[in-house]
Design a protein around this motif. Structure first.
Motif, PDB file in Angstrom:
ATOM      1  N   ILE A  62      35.823 104.453  74.086  1.00 48.57           N
ATOM      2  CA  ILE A  62      37.097 104.419  74.777  1.00 48.57           C
ATOM      3  C   ILE A  62      37.251 103.232  75.727  1.00 48.57           C
ATOM      4  N   LEU A  63      36.203 102.854  76.454  1.00 48.55           N
ATOM      5  CA  LEU A  63      36.320 101.758  77.417  1.00 48.55           C
ATOM      6  C   LEU A  63      36.449 100.406  76.732  1.00 48.55           C
ATOM      7  N   ILE A  64      35.688 100.185  75.681  1.00 46.11           N
ATOM      8  CA  ILE A  64      35.777  98.920  74.956  1.00 46.11           C
ATOM      9  C   ILE A  64      37.138  98.792  74.282  1.00 46.11           C
ATOM     10  N   LYS A  65      37.636  99.884  73.708  1.00 44.65           N
ATOM     11  CA  LYS A  65      38.963  99.854  73.094  1.00 44.65           C
ATOM     12  C   LYS A  65      40.037  99.518  74.123  1.00 44.65           C
ATOM     13  N   GLY A  66      39.957 100.153  75.278  1.00 43.23           N
ATOM     14  CA  GLY A  66      40.916  99.859  76.342  1.00 43.23           C
ATOM     15  C   GLY A  66      40.805  98.436  76.837  1.00 43.23           C
ATOM     16  N   PHE A  67      39.583  97.915  76.900  1.00 51.17           N
ATOM     17  CA  PHE A  67      39.334  96.543  77.341  1.00 51.17           C
ATOM     18  C   PHE A  67      40.048  95.549  76.428  1.00 51.17           C
ATOM     19  N   PHE A  68      39.942  95.741  75.113  1.00 49.76           N
ATOM     20  CA  PHE A  68      40.560  94.811  74.171  1.00 49.76           C
ATOM     21  C   PHE A  68      42.077  94.990  74.104  1.00 49.76           C
ATOM     22  N   ILE A  69      42.564  96.199  74.320  1.00 39.81           N
ATOM     23  CA  ILE A  69      44.018  96.379  74.393  1.00 39.81           C
ATOM     24  C   ILE A  69      44.584  95.656  75.609  1.00 39.81           C
ATOM     25  N   THR A  70      43.862  95.675  76.715  1.00 40.05           N
ATOM     26  CA  THR A  70      44.282  94.923  77.903  1.00 40.05           C
ATOM     27  C   THR A  70      44.354  93.433  77.600  1.00 40.05           C
ATOM     28  N   ILE A  71      43.381  92.922  76.855  1.00 37.40           N
ATOM     29  CA  ILE A  71      43.392  91.505  76.483  1.00 37.40           C
ATOM     30  C   ILE A  71      44.613  91.186  75.620  1.00 37.40           C
ATOM     31  N   LYS A 234      46.121  91.472  85.592  1.00 35.46           N
ATOM     32  CA  LYS A 234      46.122  92.568  86.568  1.00 35.46           C
ATOM     33  C   LYS A 234      47.384  93.405  86.453  1.00 35.46           C
ATOM     34  N   ASP A 235      48.516  92.759  86.210  1.00 33.01           N
ATOM     35  CA  ASP A 235      49.779  93.502  86.087  1.00 33.01           C
ATOM     36  C   ASP A 235      49.813  94.392  84.860  1.00 33.01           C
ATOM     37  N   SER A 236      48.984  94.085  83.859  1.00 30.46           N
ATOM     38  CA  SER A 236      49.002  94.882  82.631  1.00 30.46           C
ATOM     39  C   SER A 236      48.615  96.331  82.886  1.00 30.46           C
ATOM     40  N   ALA A 237      47.972  96.604  84.018  1.00 32.05           N
ATOM     41  CA  ALA A 237      47.544  97.973  84.320  1.00 32.05           C
ATOM     42  C   ALA A 237      48.731  98.922  84.487  1.00 32.05           C
ATOM     43  N   PHE A 270      34.989  96.502  87.569  1.00 31.68           N
ATOM     44  CA  PHE A 270      34.067  95.462  87.100  1.00 31.68           C
ATOM     45  C   PHE A 270      34.587  94.798  85.833  1.00 31.68           C
ATOM     46  N   LEU A 271      35.167  95.584  84.919  1.00 34.11           N
ATOM     47  CA  LEU A 271      35.690  95.028  83.672  1.00 34.11           C
ATOM     48  C   LEU A 271      36.889  94.118  83.938  1.00 34.11           C
ATOM     49  N   TYR A 272      37.782  94.531  84.833  1.00 35.71           N
ATOM     50  CA  TYR A 272      38.898  93.651  85.207  1.00 35.71           C
ATOM     51  C   TYR A 272      38.382  92.375  85.864  1.00 35.71           C
ATOM     52  N   PHE A 273      37.350  92.526  86.690  1.00 36.95           N
ATOM     53  CA  PHE A 273      36.772  91.361  87.364  1.00 36.95           C
ATOM     54  C   PHE A 273      36.187  90.380  86.348  1.00 36.95           C
ATOM     55  N   ILE A 274      35.538  90.900  85.310  1.00 40.27           N
ATOM     56  CA  ILE A 274      34.986  90.032  84.263  1.00 40.27           C
ATOM     57  C   ILE A 274      36.091  89.189  83.643  1.00 40.27           C
ATOM     58  N   LEU A 275      37.216  89.825  83.312  1.00 40.99           N
ATOM     59  CA  LEU A 275      38.333  89.108  82.693  1.00 40.99           C
ATOM     60  C   LEU A 275      38.897  88.030  83.615  1.00 40.99           C
ATOM     61  N   THR A 276      39.261  88.431  84.819  1.00 37.22           N
ATOM     62  CA  THR A 276      39.945  87.506  85.722  1.00 37.22           C
ATOM     63  C   THR A 276      39.009  86.412  86.240  1.00 37.22           C
TER      64      THR A 276
END
Length: 294
Positions: A62-71, A234-237, A270-276
């Motif tokens: 679930i977390l990896i899927k959400g991570f890539f959808i955010t991207i 960040k706004d994608s949240a 932490f995942l958002y921090f990695i992206l930004t």
């Protein structure tokens, strides 16, 4: 002089690092001693990947899927915002009175509406009237598995396609208002001598703008635009409110199911921090490389 400045900068860095370490230590101390919170970090890795016994493969959870959808949300919203913002910025800087009026109306209206409100309005009033009428989700369900996989890779599956498109358009419109001001400011900052010099060698106004002014503008505003892309991540949240299964939505679902409030949200942060942070470091590298060539 250079050594003193470097030493002063190092001291400030060390002070910030010490402050962060102390703050984190106090947080965990309070959680352990005062609230008697039992940490369960050992369960978090299973929400990234899991072993599928049926297929014998390691699959994304679930977390990896959400991570890539955010991207995906961030990329598509940025492309839409860049297109709308560039068009509005050009109209606002060098357009006719009517075009400037349209540009200012767009910018001032969108910038004074909370992004959350814009997403909700667009989803319930625009998506339900137009996207549902296109029957895109029904068409996708009746399509081949290959088309569904390709669409799912770049956008979303049949169950989420309408919501996903609604979300990226709403975010793109919102981010475009800020891109518009960045582009407009870049165009205005180009000296008038550039126009005069182009006219002197026989270029038309249109060619001058496309071949001379616009390339210089994007060189000037490249890094502010990159900062806007970080803001888009960040706004994608906020699209979690319309059930887009991006990182924040998945975090809320996990928290409701497991009650691991702090572990889940620290991981999401932490995942958002990695992206930004990764993107900001990449932009900083390009900025330094570009500065060295000047």
């Amino acid at each position: 002089m250079l050594n003193k400045k470097a030493f002063k900068f190092t001291i400030i860095d060390m002070a910030v690092i010490i402050f962060i370490i102390v703050a984190i230590s106090l947080f965990f101390f309070r959680m352990n001693k005062v609230l008697d919170y039992k940490w369960q970090w050992q369960t978090i890795p299973s929400y990234f990947f899991f072993w599928d016994a049926g297929t014998g493969q390691l699959k994304a959870n679930i977390l990896i899927k959400g991570f890539f959808i955010t991207i995906k949300l961030s990329i598509w919203s940025t492309l839409i915002g860049f297109f709308l913002g560039t068009l509005s910025g050009v109209m606002g800087a060098k357009g006719s009175f009517e075009q400037r009026f349209v540009s200012r109306t767009y910018v001032e209206t969108i910038r004074n509406i909370p992004s959350l409100v814009l997403v909700i309005i667009f989803y319930y009033f625009v998506s339900s009237q137009f996207l549902d009428a296109l029957y895109l989700d029904r068409w996708l369900r009746n399509s081949s598995i290959a088309i569904q996989k390709i669409t799912g890779f770049f956008f979303a599956g049949p169950d989420q396609i309408n919501s996903f498109i609604s979300a990226i358009i709403a975010l793109g419109i919102y981010e475009g208002a800020y891109v518009s001001e960045i582009v407009r400011g870049g165009i205005i900052s180009i000296p008038e001598g550039q126009w005069e010099a182009s006219f002197a060698i026989g270029l038309s106004r249109k060619k001058t703008f496309l071949l001379v002014i616009l390339p210089q503008t994007f060189r000037k505003v490249a890094f502010p635009l990159a900062g806007q892309f970080i803001s888009t991540i960040k706004d994608s949240a906020i699209v979690s409110v319309i059930s887009i299964q991006e990182l924040t939505f998945q975090g809320m679902e996990l928290m409701a199911a497991t009650f691991l409030t702090f572990e889940i949200w620290i991981t999401i942060t932490f995942l958002y921090f990695i992206l930004t942070f990764s993107f900001s470091r990449f932009v900083s590298f390009l900025e330094k490389k570009y500065a060295l060539k000047q």
